[in-house]
Design an enzyme around this catalytic site. Sequence first.
Site, PDB file in Angstrom:
ATOM      1  N   ASP A 116       0.859  -1.191   0.000  1.00  0.00           N
ATOM      2  CA  ASP A 116       0.000   0.000   0.000  1.00  0.00           C
ATOM      3  C   ASP A 116       0.894   1.239   0.000  1.00  0.00           C
ATOM      4  O   ASP A 116       1.991   1.220   0.565  1.00  0.00           O
ATOM      5  CB  ASP A 116      -0.885  -0.005   1.254  1.00  0.00           C
ATOM      6  CG  ASP A 116      -2.165   0.787   1.069  1.00  0.00           C
ATOM      7  OD1 ASP A 116      -3.252   0.164   1.024  1.00  0.00           O
ATOM      8  OD2 ASP A 116      -2.095   2.040   0.977  1.00  0.00           O
ATOM      9  N   ASP A 148       3.699   2.405  -4.140  1.00  0.00           N
ATOM     10  CA  ASP A 148       2.781   3.270  -4.887  1.00  0.00           C
ATOM     11  C   ASP A 148       2.638   2.641  -6.267  1.00  0.00           C
ATOM     12  O   ASP A 148       3.576   2.664  -7.073  1.00  0.00           O
ATOM     13  CB  ASP A 148       3.350   4.688  -4.986  1.00  0.00           C
ATOM     14  CG  ASP A 148       2.468   5.601  -5.823  1.00  0.00           C
ATOM     15  OD1 ASP A 148       1.480   5.114  -6.434  1.00  0.00           O
ATOM     16  OD2 ASP A 148       2.767   6.806  -5.883  1.00  0.00           O
ATOM     17  N   ASN A 162      -5.617  -4.605  -6.563  1.00  0.00           N
ATOM     18  CA  ASN A 162      -6.858  -4.108  -5.961  1.00  0.00           C
ATOM     19  C   ASN A 162      -6.852  -2.609  -5.668  1.00  0.00           C
ATOM     20  O   ASN A 162      -7.902  -1.969  -5.685  1.00  0.00           O
ATOM     21  CB  ASN A 162      -7.097  -4.900  -4.664  1.00  0.00           C
ATOM     22  CG  ASN A 162      -8.119  -4.259  -3.760  1.00  0.00           C
ATOM     23  OD1 ASN A 162      -9.321  -4.385  -3.972  1.00  0.00           O
ATOM     24  ND2 ASN A 162      -7.649  -3.542  -2.741  1.00  0.00           N
ATOM     25  N   TYR A 206     -13.087   7.327 -13.651  1.00  0.00           N
ATOM     26  CA  TYR A 206     -13.123   6.063 -12.901  1.00  0.00           C
ATOM     27  C   TYR A 206     -13.665   4.937 -13.789  1.00  0.00           C
ATOM     28  O   TYR A 206     -13.070   3.856 -13.869  1.00  0.00           O
ATOM     29  CB  TYR A 206     -13.997   6.233 -11.654  1.00  0.00           C
ATOM     30  CG  TYR A 206     -14.075   4.998 -10.787  1.00  0.00           C
ATOM     31  CD1 TYR A 206     -13.045   4.669  -9.905  1.00  0.00           C
ATOM     32  CD2 TYR A 206     -15.184   4.151 -10.844  1.00  0.00           C
ATOM     33  CE1 TYR A 206     -13.122   3.534  -9.103  1.00  0.00           C
ATOM     34  CE2 TYR A 206     -15.264   3.021 -10.041  1.00  0.00           C
ATOM     35  CZ  TYR A 206     -14.232   2.719  -9.171  1.00  0.00           C
ATOM     36  OH  TYR A 206     -14.306   1.584  -8.382  1.00  0.00           O
ATOM     37  N   LYS A 229     -11.626   1.601 -15.104  1.00  0.00           N
ATOM     38  CA  LYS A 229     -12.040   0.235 -14.756  1.00  0.00           C
ATOM     39  C   LYS A 229     -12.290  -0.589 -16.020  1.00  0.00           C
ATOM     40  O   LYS A 229     -12.000  -1.782 -16.061  1.00  0.00           O
ATOM     41  CB  LYS A 229     -13.277   0.271 -13.861  1.00  0.00           C
ATOM     42  CG  LYS A 229     -12.978   0.772 -12.456  1.00  0.00           C
ATOM     43  CD  LYS A 229     -12.074  -0.219 -11.715  1.00  0.00           C
ATOM     44  CE  LYS A 229     -11.659   0.278 -10.362  1.00  0.00           C
ATOM     45  NZ  LYS A 229     -10.752  -0.653  -9.658  1.00  0.00           N
ATOM     46  N   THR A 252     -16.790   0.809   2.222  1.00  0.00           N
ATOM     47  CA  THR A 252     -15.379   0.973   2.608  1.00  0.00           C
ATOM     48  C   THR A 252     -15.110   2.480   2.681  1.00  0.00           C
ATOM     49  O   THR A 252     -15.945   3.283   2.235  1.00  0.00           O
ATOM     50  CB  THR A 252     -14.434   0.395   1.534  1.00  0.00           C
ATOM     51  OG1 THR A 252     -14.514   1.250   0.380  1.00  0.00           O
ATOM     52  CG2 THR A 252     -14.774  -1.042   1.139  1.00  0.00           C
TER      53      THR A 252
HETATM   54  N1  LIG Z   1     -16.000   0.239  -2.447  1.00  0.00           N
HETATM   55  C1  LIG Z   1     -16.710   0.030  -3.533  1.00  0.00           C
HETATM   56  O1  LIG Z   1     -17.924   0.265  -3.579  1.00  0.00           O
HETATM   57  C2  LIG Z   1     -16.045  -0.554  -4.758  1.00  0.00           C
HETATM   58  C3  LIG Z   1     -16.870  -1.046  -5.783  1.00  0.00           C
HETATM   59  C4  LIG Z   1     -16.270  -1.589  -6.931  1.00  0.00           C
HETATM   60  C5  LIG Z   1     -14.893  -1.620  -7.027  1.00  0.00           C
HETATM   61  N2  LIG Z   1     -14.121  -1.130  -6.018  1.00  0.00           N
HETATM   62  C6  LIG Z   1     -12.677  -1.184  -6.191  1.00  0.00           C
HETATM   63  O2  LIG Z   1     -12.125  -1.934  -5.141  1.00  0.00           O
HETATM   64  C7  LIG Z   1     -10.772  -1.519  -4.925  1.00  0.00           C
HETATM   65  C8  LIG Z   1     -10.541  -1.261  -3.456  1.00  0.00           C
HETATM   66  O3  LIG Z   1     -11.436  -0.237  -3.068  1.00  0.00           O
HETATM   67  P1  LIG Z   1     -11.832   0.053  -1.550  1.00  0.00           P
HETATM   68  O4  LIG Z   1     -13.265   0.400  -1.588  1.00  0.00           O
HETATM   69  O5  LIG Z   1     -11.341  -1.009  -0.657  1.00  0.00           O
HETATM   70  O6  LIG Z   1     -10.993   1.416  -1.341  1.00  0.00           O
HETATM   71  P2  LIG Z   1     -10.361   2.077  -0.019  1.00  0.00           P
HETATM   72  O7  LIG Z   1     -10.213   3.517  -0.331  1.00  0.00           O
HETATM   73  O8  LIG Z   1     -11.136   1.657   1.177  1.00  0.00           O
HETATM   74  O9  LIG Z   1      -8.916   1.404   0.046  1.00  0.00           O
HETATM   75  C9  LIG Z   1      -8.019   1.586  -1.020  1.00  0.00           C
HETATM   76  C10 LIG Z   1      -6.603   1.293  -0.561  1.00  0.00           C
HETATM   77  O10 LIG Z   1      -5.768   1.481  -1.700  1.00  0.00           O
HETATM   78  C11 LIG Z   1      -4.644   2.260  -1.324  1.00  0.00           C
HETATM   79  N3  LIG Z   1      -4.133   2.995  -2.475  1.00  0.00           N
HETATM   80  C12 LIG Z   1      -4.709   4.028  -3.131  1.00  0.00           C
HETATM   81  N4  LIG Z   1      -3.905   4.471  -4.098  1.00  0.00           N
HETATM   82  C13 LIG Z   1      -2.779   3.694  -4.073  1.00  0.00           C
HETATM   83  C14 LIG Z   1      -1.584   3.667  -4.821  1.00  0.00           C
HETATM   84  N5  LIG Z   1      -1.327   4.559  -5.790  1.00  0.00           N
HETATM   85  N6  LIG Z   1      -0.669   2.709  -4.537  1.00  0.00           N
HETATM   86  C15 LIG Z   1      -0.899   1.818  -3.539  1.00  0.00           C
HETATM   87  N7  LIG Z   1      -1.988   1.824  -2.769  1.00  0.00           N
HETATM   88  C16 LIG Z   1      -2.926   2.753  -3.039  1.00  0.00           C
HETATM   89  C17 LIG Z   1      -5.154   3.187  -0.226  1.00  0.00           C
HETATM   90  O11 LIG Z   1      -4.087   3.681   0.578  1.00  0.00           O
HETATM   91  C18 LIG Z   1      -6.115   2.255   0.531  1.00  0.00           C
HETATM   92  O12 LIG Z   1      -5.435   1.531   1.545  1.00  0.00           O
HETATM   93  C19 LIG Z   1     -10.560  -0.299  -5.823  1.00  0.00           C
HETATM   94  O13 LIG Z   1      -9.904  -0.690  -6.999  1.00  0.00           O
HETATM   95  C20 LIG Z   1     -11.978   0.142  -6.124  1.00  0.00           C
HETATM   96  O14 LIG Z   1     -12.047   0.838  -7.349  1.00  0.00           O
HETATM   97  C21 LIG Z   1     -14.658  -0.602  -4.881  1.00  0.00           C
END
Ligand SMILES: NC(=O)c1ccc[n+]([C@@H]2O[C@H](COP(=O)([O-])OP(=O)(O)OC[C@H]3O[C@@H](n4cnc5c(N)ncnc54)[C@H](O)[C@@H]3O)[C@@H](O)[C@H]2O)c1
Length: 251
Positions: A37, A60, A87, A156, A160, A191
């Site tokens: 992360d 990153d 992810n 976004y 995706k 989240t």
């Molecule tokens: N939450 C939703 O409703 C949802 C729905 C569909 C898809 N997603 C996808 O699921 C994945 C995770 O989402 P989430 O809801 O757990 O998000 P979140 O914001 O709760 O967690 C994301 C994590 O990714 C890390 N991160 C962000 N940019 C980064 C980078 N450049 N390098 C390394 N780490 C990085 C952040 O520090 C954080 O720990 C994402 O790809 C998101 O697009 C989420």
Amino acid sequence: MGQLDGRTALITGGALGIGLAVAQRFAAEGARVILADRNGEGAREAAAAIGENARAVTMDISSEASVAAGFAEAEAAGWAPDVVVANAGVQLFGQDAPIADLELEVWQRTIDVNLTGAFLTVKYAVRTMLALGGGSIILTGSPTAVNGEGKDFTAYSASKAGMHGLGRTVAAAYADRGIRVNTVQPAYTETPLVAAITDDPEARAAIVSRIPIGRAGTPADVAGIMVYLASDDGAFATGATFQVDGGMTSL
Ligand SMILES: NC(=O)c1ccc[n+]([C@@H]2O[C@H](COP(=O)([O-])OP(=O)(O)OC[C@H]3O[C@@H](n4cnc5c(N)ncnc54)[C@H](O)[C@@H]3O)[C@@H](O)[C@H]2O)c1
């Protein structure tokens, strides 16, 4: 016996949300997990809470040097991953917009993390897995990639859609070398990413009303399908997309 005994999994975005739930569940199933992360402190705290089978790496995903260093660090420690969950992602609420109002800088920041970040993560995952003789790569996609769900989030949704295409392309290119690549497509999952919706009762009710199962998704809902894809149960699954969305996009 755990479903992932003997596996080593690297999970990007492992400090929070879906990535954290996946790391916790994979560890409970017997895998060693690497929480990668850009929030290194958060990843370290989360890894310490999981225990000896977890380690953290500050990574990153939008920087090739950082991704290369993260994989090299894991390999040097004897933790070369045979499962990688690409992810980590961002959704820039309040900035991402319908295209006529979308600033290039917001587009670029989203693409840099979600699409270029997935490219870099998968590139180093494949290199590692070629040396190991195979593995499983799992991408966290989105319904915004496949329909009009994300009409107000142009950057976004486009990022995706790119991820989904990347997954299929890499799956086809490496299927004969033991590397499987699949995309999991959650819908609204509570989240920190979606705090703008969760914290707004009206917006939350509107989105939940469109989910046939009648509730929001949880990070744990997403983790289960990823255990299947990471394990031998998923040995014949590649190039596919798995919806985990309470029926939102298929009913
Ligand atoms: N939450 C939703 O409703 C949802 C729905 C569909 C898809 N997603 C996808 O699921 C994945 C995770 O989402 P989430 O809801 O757990 O998000 P979140 O914001 O709760 O967690 C994301 C994590 O990714 C890390 N991160 C962000 N940019 C980064 C980078 N450049 N390098 C390394 N780490 C990085 C952040 O520090 C954080 O720990 C994402 O790809 C998101 O697009 C989420």
